[in-house]
Motif scaffolding. Structure first.
Motif: not given
Length: 601
Positions: A192-198, A255-263, A265-275
């Motif tokens: 996935t694409t991930w908008a990490r600042q670094q 132990n974790w399996e099938v981990a997905n990272l997803m950024t 957003t809500n209706d106000s375009d605020e965002s959070r990263d979830f796994v």
């Protein structure tokens, strides 16, 4: 062959049902208990598990879903990739033969879970690519010593829109986990694409664990113009073994399996990263007597969880992100959720594996299939503003939410939002619709036909909304599997314990009929100078023996309802006052809509 009932019980039921022989009875029960769902995606036959390789091909307008499949039997084994396509995520064209089977030296023991890219390995459109865990040695389990080289990363491409797939000579593109890290697992690649600042860009995530330390997601940067190039950059988040913030967040295992990272957003375009991750090695809960002496077959000690993560700005941190809040993605028998970004709807779509582990081997083998894929779900950042309190628990004790102090009064809370994809409504095109308007609710013992809606099929959808008074103890819905509601499934919210439960009908001592439960609360928000509690909203899908329940867009429970009848007879709405004063209303059914006879044709 497993025996479903004792001889005395079988004889009694034979007399009641006037069947001619025990064999006829057992065949009837197996047939009824094992009816295959009709509008859920499933393999043509045999065993299936994790959805994988999810994505959309703009060149053909087709969505692709692959799944783990044993085309040669009804137990786990011969792990291949089944394949299905759709134009709308509702109606599926399923291939009768596997897309990939174990055949190369590096994947001779299995084609495990992976991901899909609608590009070639050089990032150009026109050729489809899948990446998968190639397995050369078994068994593999977090509790066993890890054999170096048993899991590797490989890819295959299709030049004809997904009809056929070819492994590449470069396989495996990664021979195993990073050197000098003692892992408990290393599998299930996800891109996935991930908008990490670094370093924003394309990232690869591989799930597993670090022995005696923590479950893990191993993070790689991936070259968009060469999908063969993966560079390890570190662990995503470290929370230790069996991290359990509270009952609201569950146990994050070892132990974790099938981990997905997803950024999200809500209706106000605020965002959070979830796994979102499958969690192995959860500590087992204490045994309860809630089944009144009935046999309760334990599921594997695992769960389907989510975690909100925040960037770690500490250069010396041992992980790329840190823990924010966490919860259950599903509280029932759903596992191994996988996701993709849908460019057609600009939504993150999630599918999961609906397991068959509540059914013993005998009837499961006879039905000829095991497991299926859930309905498509949409995830988003769920936000409520001006929240003053929860029904009972202090807000700060609810570890599945992020609290932000509002500029005025109260708090803004964020959590993971989970709801069915709106395109599922296309299943209603031939359904019969029932409707109830505002109605005061009384106890289930009251014979009030005005709070019922009839059913004639096992394929239906229900949406209901309740105003729950402060004097209410319990409110919910009964699903009848017999005309008198003696055999029923009960969906209920217990107001004081802030728990949503599903009580399943008893069919047989060998089948797991244990109660499903999920912590769930209602929030009160400030509306001007007044406090208003949100209504209880319940969205239900029933498909033969699969039940998917969504509550207030943030709590989900999937389970299996094995019952004798080949149809449901109706739904009844009820509320129970705190002091059991029969006949007194403690909740109001605001409205209910029922679609009976869902189907893809």
């Amino acid at each position: 062959m497993a025996t479903l009932l004792s001889s005395l019980e079988a004889a009694q039921l034979l007399r009641e049902k006037q069947l001619s022989s025990p064999l006829q009875y057992h065949e009837q029960q197996t047939r009824r208990v094992s009816s295959k769902p009709s509008y859920h995606l499933s393999a043509p036959s045999g065993w299936s598990n994790d959805p994988c390789g999810l994505g959309y091909d703009p060149a053909t307008g087709l969505y692709h879903v692959f799944f783990q499949w044993n085309p040669y039997g009804n137990d786990w084994g011969n792990m291949s990739w089944g394949h299905a396509t759709s134009t709308d995520l509702v109606s599926w064209e399923t291939f009768s033969t596997p897309a990939l089977v174990p055949s190369a030296k590096y994947d001779k023991c299995g084609i495990f879970t992976g991901c899909f890219q609608a590009t070639n390995i050089h990032g150009d459109p026109g050729t489809l690519t899948v990446l998968y865990t190639s397995v050369s040695r078994l068994p593999i389990h977090y509790s066993l010593p890890y054999a170096t080289g048993c899991e590797s990363l490989s890819l295959a491409v299709s030049t004809n829109g997904g009809k056929t797939w070819e492994r590449q000579d470069c396989n495996p593109i990664l021979p195993g986990p990073p050197e000098n890290i003692p892992v408990t697992g290393w599998r299930d690649p996800y891109l996935t694409t991930w908008a990490r600042q670094q370093d924003p860009g394309l990232y690869g995530f591989i799930s597993g664990g670090i022995k005696a330390k923590n479950p893990a997601v191993f993070v790689y940067t991936v070259q968009p113009d060469d999908l063969r190039q993966w560079k390890y950059v570190g662990s995503l988040v470290n929370v230790g073994l069996n991290f359990r913030p509270s009952r609201w967040s569950g146990d994050f295992g070892v132990n974790w399996e099938v981990a997905n990272l997803m950024t999200l957003t809500n209706d106000s375009d605020e965002s959070r990263d979830f796994v979102v991750m499958g969690v192995e090695g959860c500590l087992r809960p204490e045994i309860t007597n809630q089944d009144s002496g009935q046999a309760r077959h334990r599921r594997d000690p695992r769960g389907l969880m989510w975690m909100s993560v925040k960037s770690s700005n500490n250069a010396n941190a041992d992980a790329l992100t840190k823990y924010g809040c966490a919860g259950f993605f599903d509280h029932g028998c759903l596992y191994a959720a996988n996701s993709f970004w849908d460019p057609e709807t600009s939504q993150r779509i999630v599918f999961g594996w609906v397991t068959e582990e509540d059914l013993p081997d005998g009837p499961r083998h006879r039905q000829g299939w095991s497991g299926l894929i859930s309905l498509p779900r949409v995830t988003k950042l769920f936000t409520l503003h001006n929240v003053a309190k929860a029904r009972c628990s202090p807000l700060e004790s609810i570890t599945s939410i992020e609290m932000v102090k509002s500029s005025g009064s109260g708090f803004t809370i964020h959590t993971l939002g989970i709801s069915p994809d709106s395109r599922i409504s296309r299943l209603r095109h031939k359904a019969i619709k029932g409707h109830l308007a505002t109605s005061a609710l009384t106890t289930r013992a009251a014979s009030d036909s005005g709070n019922c809606l009839s059913l004639s099929s096992n394929r239906w959808e229900l949406q209901a909304k309740f105003l729950v008074g402060q004097s209410c103890r319990r409110v919910g819905v009964e699903i009848a599997h017999s005309t008198d509601f003696e055999q029923c499934t009960t969906l209920a919210w217990d107001c004081n314990s802030e728990t949503f439960t599903i009580d399943r009908p008893w069919v047989d001592r060998e089948i797991n009929h244990g109660q499903e439960s999920a912590p769930h609360t209602l929030f009160t928000y400030l509306d001007g100078q007044e406090e208003t509690e949100e209504p209880l909203s319940v969205h239900v899908f029933f498909d033969h023996n699969v039940l998917e329940v969504f509550v207030n867009g943030r709590t989900a429970i999937t389970t299996r309802i094995y019952h004798h009848s080949d149809r449901c007879f109706g739904v009844k709405f009820f509320a129970e006052p705190a002091d059991d004063r029969a006949g007194e209303s403690s909740a109001i059914l605001m409205e209910a809509d029922l679609w009976d006879g869902l189907g893809v044709n």
